[in-house]
Design a protein around this motif. Structure first.
Motif, mmCIF file in Angstrom:
data_model
loop_
_atom_site.group_PDB
_atom_site.id
_atom_site.type_symbol
_atom_site.label_atom_id
_atom_site.label_comp_id
_atom_site.label_asym_id
_atom_site.label_seq_id
_atom_site.Cartn_x
_atom_site.Cartn_y
_atom_site.Cartn_z
ATOM 1 N N VAL A 1 0.839 -1.202 0.000
ATOM 2 C CA VAL A 1 0.000 0.000 0.000
ATOM 3 C C VAL A 1 0.872 1.249 0.000
ATOM 4 C CG1 VAL A 1 -1.723 1.307 1.287
ATOM 5 C CG2 VAL A 1 -1.870 -1.196 1.191
ATOM 6 N N ALA A 2 1.814 1.303 0.945
ATOM 7 C CA ALA A 2 2.678 2.470 1.063
ATOM 8 C C ALA A 2 3.943 2.073 1.804
ATOM 9 C CB ALA A 2 1.965 3.600 1.807
ATOM 10 N N SER A 3 5.004 2.805 1.523
ATOM 11 C CA SER A 3 6.276 2.538 2.196
ATOM 12 C C SER A 3 6.997 3.854 2.429
ATOM 13 C CB SER A 3 7.133 1.603 1.333
ATOM 14 O OG SER A 3 8.381 1.364 1.943
ATOM 15 N N VAL A 4 7.800 3.872 3.479
ATOM 16 C CA VAL A 4 8.571 5.073 3.813
ATOM 17 C C VAL A 4 10.020 4.678 4.034
ATOM 18 C CG1 VAL A 4 7.976 4.885 6.277
ATOM 19 C CG2 VAL A 4 8.718 7.087 5.341
ATOM 20 N N TYR A 5 10.914 5.515 3.558
ATOM 21 C CA TYR A 5 12.347 5.279 3.698
ATOM 22 C C TYR A 5 12.944 6.310 4.638
ATOM 23 C CZ TYR A 5 17.302 5.531 2.557
ATOM 24 O OH TYR A 5 18.660 5.589 2.646
ATOM 25 N N ASN A 6 13.641 5.814 5.641
ATOM 26 C CA ASN A 6 14.505 6.648 6.477
ATOM 27 C C ASN A 6 13.781 7.881 7.012
ATOM 28 O OD1 ASN A 6 16.953 7.152 7.735
ATOM 29 N ND2 ASN A 6 17.695 8.422 6.048
ATOM 30 N N GLY A 7 12.683 7.692 7.672
ATOM 31 C CA GLY A 7 11.996 8.780 8.332
ATOM 32 C C GLY A 7 11.226 9.716 7.434
ATOM 33 N N GLY A 8 11.140 9.389 6.135
ATOM 34 C CA GLY A 8 10.393 10.241 5.222
ATOM 35 C C GLY A 8 11.216 10.793 4.078
ATOM 36 N N THR A 9 12.481 10.394 3.987
ATOM 37 C CA THR A 9 13.323 10.815 2.866
ATOM 38 C C THR A 9 12.683 10.411 1.545
ATOM 39 O OG1 THR A 9 15.291 10.585 4.230
ATOM 40 C CG2 THR A 9 15.606 10.646 1.848
ATOM 41 N N GLY A 10 12.042 9.218 1.567
ATOM 42 C CA GLY A 10 11.315 8.758 0.399
ATOM 43 C C GLY A 10 10.009 8.124 0.815
ATOM 44 N N THR A 11 8.973 8.321 0.030
ATOM 45 C CA THR A 11 7.687 7.662 0.262
ATOM 46 C C THR A 11 7.199 7.078 -1.058
ATOM 47 O OG1 THR A 11 6.499 9.746 -0.047
ATOM 48 C CG2 THR A 11 7.001 9.109 2.222
ATOM 49 N N TYR A 12 6.489 5.969 -0.943
ATOM 50 C CA TYR A 12 6.067 5.231 -2.124
ATOM 51 C C TYR A 12 4.635 4.767 -1.897
ATOM 52 C CZ TYR A 12 11.113 5.097 -2.008
ATOM 53 O OH TYR A 12 12.434 5.471 -1.895
ATOM 54 N N TYR A 13 3.832 4.813 -2.962
ATOM 55 C CA TYR A 13 2.413 4.473 -2.828
ATOM 56 C C TYR A 13 1.942 3.598 -3.982
ATOM 57 C CZ TYR A 13 2.287 8.278 0.554
ATOM 58 O OH TYR A 13 2.511 9.079 1.642
ATOM 59 N N ALA A 14 1.020 2.712 -3.678
ATOM 60 C CA ALA A 14 0.317 1.990 -4.726
ATOM 61 C C ALA A 14 -0.586 2.976 -5.463
ATOM 62 C CB ALA A 14 -0.515 0.859 -4.125
ATOM 63 N N ASP A 15 -0.787 2.746 -6.744
ATOM 64 C CA ASP A 15 -1.626 3.654 -7.531
ATOM 65 C C ASP A 15 -3.032 3.770 -6.956
ATOM 66 O OD1 ASP A 15 -0.230 2.703 -10.784
ATOM 67 O OD2 ASP A 15 0.441 4.147 -9.274
#
Length: 124
Positions: free
Chosen positions: A48-62
């Motif tokens: 669904v969603a992922s976060v890298y290193n406290g928010g440096t990167g965020t990723y979401y399903a469409d």
């Protein structure tokens, strides 16, 4: 190893909001990627969603872009998933997961630490 405990699930009507929390304990500082996944009976678990290193990167399903927001409070070792404009198709068991590193932030196979899940039910 890291231990993950989800909370915040519940029942809500379509269009409503929920905020999920995932509290982490253990060797948390090593786990750079934290993700939320969901699963319904008979279906594969999906990212669904992922976060890298406290928010440096965020990723979401469409399917959730523009409606869900993932965030991480490193001081509290907690990851959040703010879910707005919920739809009946968002109904699922939601799981928090952690991994040291991944090139595929929404791929469940890359995560090796999982919580027990929290149920989200959205009624029409």
């Amino acid at each position: 190893q890291v231990q993950l405990v989800e909370s915040g699930g519940g029942s809500v009507q379509a269009g409503g909001s929920l905020r999920l929390s995932c509290a982490a304990s253990g060797y948390t500082s090593s786990y750079r990627y934290m993700g939320w996944f969901r699963q319904t009976p008979g279906k594969e678990r999906e990212g669904v969603a992922s976060v890298y290193n406290g928010g440096t990167g965020t990723y979401y399903a469409d399917s959730v872009k523009g409606r869900f927001t993932i965030s991480q409070d490193l001081a509290k070792n907690t990851v959040y998933l703010q879910m707005n404009s919920l739809k009946p198709e968002d109904t699922a068991m939601y799981y928090c997961a952690a991994t040291l590193w991944t090139w595929r932030p929404l791929n469940k196979a890359d995560y090796n630490n999982w919580g027990q899940g929290t149920q989200v039910t959205v009624s029409s």
